[in-house]
Design a protein around this motif. Structure first.
Motif, PDB file in Angstrom:
ATOM      1  N   VAL A 138      12.436 -22.197  67.029  1.00 17.02           N
ATOM      2  CA  VAL A 138      12.419 -23.360  67.906  1.00 17.02           C
ATOM      3  C   VAL A 138      12.129 -24.631  67.114  1.00 17.02           C
ATOM      4  N   HIS A 139      12.986 -25.626  67.320  1.00 18.57           N
ATOM      5  CA  HIS A 139      12.793 -26.955  66.738  1.00 18.57           C
ATOM      6  C   HIS A 139      12.577 -27.940  67.881  1.00 18.57           C
ATOM      7  N   ALA A 140      11.656 -28.895  67.676  1.00 22.14           N
ATOM      8  CA  ALA A 140      11.354 -29.905  68.686  1.00 22.14           C
ATOM      9  C   ALA A 140      11.462 -31.287  68.060  1.00 22.14           C
ATOM     10  N   VAL A 141      12.031 -32.225  68.825  1.00 19.18           N
ATOM     11  CA  VAL A 141      12.277 -33.577  68.317  1.00 19.18           C
ATOM     12  C   VAL A 141      11.618 -34.602  69.230  1.00 19.18           C
ATOM     13  N   GLU A 142      10.895 -35.548  68.630  1.00 16.17           N
ATOM     14  CA  GLU A 142      10.271 -36.627  69.395  1.00 16.17           C
ATOM     15  C   GLU A 142      10.332 -37.925  68.589  1.00 16.17           C
ATOM     16  N   LEU A 143      10.716 -39.008  69.250  1.00 12.53           N
ATOM     17  CA  LEU A 143      10.846 -40.311  68.599  1.00 12.53           C
ATOM     18  C   LEU A 143       9.568 -41.136  68.671  1.00 12.53           C
ATOM     19  N   ASP A 144       8.929 -41.157  69.840  1.00 16.65           N
ATOM     20  CA  ASP A 144       7.772 -42.020  70.049  1.00 16.65           C
ATOM     21  C   ASP A 144       6.581 -41.590  69.193  1.00 16.65           C
ATOM     22  N   GLU A 145       5.969 -42.551  68.503  1.00 15.00           N
ATOM     23  CA  GLU A 145       4.884 -42.227  67.573  1.00 15.00           C
ATOM     24  C   GLU A 145       3.687 -41.611  68.281  1.00 15.00           C
ATOM     25  N   GLY A 146       3.305 -42.186  69.436  1.00  7.27           N
ATOM     26  CA  GLY A 146       2.153 -41.662  70.152  1.00  7.27           C
ATOM     27  C   GLY A 146       2.374 -40.252  70.659  1.00  7.27           C
ATOM     28  N   ALA A 147       3.530 -40.015  71.266  1.00  7.71           N
ATOM     29  CA  ALA A 147       3.844 -38.682  71.777  1.00  7.71           C
ATOM     30  C   ALA A 147       3.946 -37.678  70.630  1.00  7.71           C
ATOM     31  N   TYR A 148       4.539 -38.109  69.529  1.00  5.93           N
ATOM     32  CA  TYR A 148       4.663 -37.226  68.363  1.00  5.93           C
ATOM     33  C   TYR A 148       3.285 -36.751  67.899  1.00  5.93           C
ATOM     34  N   GLY A 149       2.294 -37.650  67.928  1.00  6.56           N
ATOM     35  CA  GLY A 149       0.949 -37.261  67.519  1.00  6.56           C
ATOM     36  C   GLY A 149       0.366 -36.168  68.392  1.00  6.56           C
TER      37      GLY A 149
END
Length: 281
Positions: A138-149
């Motif tokens: 499973v790979h997950a992708v997130e752009l937003d810095e806060g959500a990524y944290g």
């Protein structure tokens, strides 16, 4: 009735008056959180142990701060996730979307299915798939810095590989190999801003909520991203608003290389997500 249960009853009324959708549940959950017990154990808290911090928590919820931001946790299927300001709080309706995806992956004749979760937010979808499809990659992708944290905290120690990047262009190294692409993208029309619940409008990241005049801008981009990533016969699953039922399947049209595009209902029998299969040449 002991002191805590009496306070919970008062808190329930306060939250109901403030327009909180589930006042009794939230009042009990806050009490359980403050006192470090389960909701079913509230009656065991002695009167002398009542913690006045409960009313601080109730006041925050009364102001429509999300329950999960106050407790710092969100429950999703079999997971307990860390959440807080800066990340979209996973909703119960998404659990049925993930359930459909899990059944679809299990039905595939693939030993180690490859899955990509786009717009992962807290990582809830990716982690649920990794947990319930044990041999999946499973790979997950997130752009937003806060959500990524927040996602990074949640996926630590799991089998999920987390990427920071734009969902529409991410992980090109997986092009044409993926068995399932899944996403709970932003889908609220900008014109509906004033109708969004305060918990979401005032606390969830705007990037996770709004997507153009009709709410479908990101989904249109995801259609191309999914087609790029999927192998022939691979499946895409995209959540959308119940008011968009009938619109999203048309995004995954036959003349764009898709087959079997269809809407599916949530537990309340409202159209909640679209699935399609990348056409086999």
């Amino acid at each position: 009735m002991n002191v805590l249960l009496a306070e919970v009853a008062q808190a329930t009324q306060r939250l109901a008056d403030a327009g909180v959708p589930s006042p009794r549940f939230d009042a009990e959950e806050l009490a359980a959180f403050v006192h470090g017990v389960g909701r079913g154990e509230l009656h065991r808290v002695a009167d002398a142990d009542f913690d006045a911090r409960y009313w601080e928590a109730v006041a925050r919820r009364e102001a429509r701060e999300p329950l999960q931001h106050i407790t710092g946790r969100a429950f999703f299927r079999y997971l307990e996730l860390q959440v807080g300001p800066g990340v979209f709080v996973p909703r119960p309706e998404t659990e049925s979307v993930v359930g459909w995806a899990i059944d679809a992956v299990r039905a595939m004749d693939v030993v180690e299915p490859l899955i990509v979760d786009l717009c992962t937010g807290s990582g809830a979808i990716a982690l649920a798939l990794a947990q319930e499809v044990p041999r999946s990659r499973v790979h997950a992708v997130e752009l937003d810095e806060g959500a990524y944290g927040w996602a990074r905290k949640n996926v630590e120690g799991s089998r999920v590989t987390l990427h920071r990047g734009d969902a529409l262009t991410a992980v090109p190294e997986l092009d044409g190999q993926v068995d399932l692409v899944i996403s709970n993208p932003p889908y609220i029309p900008l014109t509906e801003w004033e109708y969004v619940a305060p918990e979401a409008r005032d606390h969830d990241p705007q990037l996770a909520l709004f997507s153009g005049e009709d709410g479908l801008d990101v989904i249109r981009g995801l259609e191309r991203a999914a087609h790029r990533l999927l192998r022939p016969g691979g499946i895409v699953v995209v959540e959308h608003a119940d008011t968009q039922g009938g619109q999203v399947p048309w995004v995954f049209a036959e003349d764009r290389g898709w087959a079997d595009a269809a809407d599916h209902p949530d537990l309340n029998n409202r159209p909640r997500f679209t699935t399609a299969r990348r056409e086999v040449p």
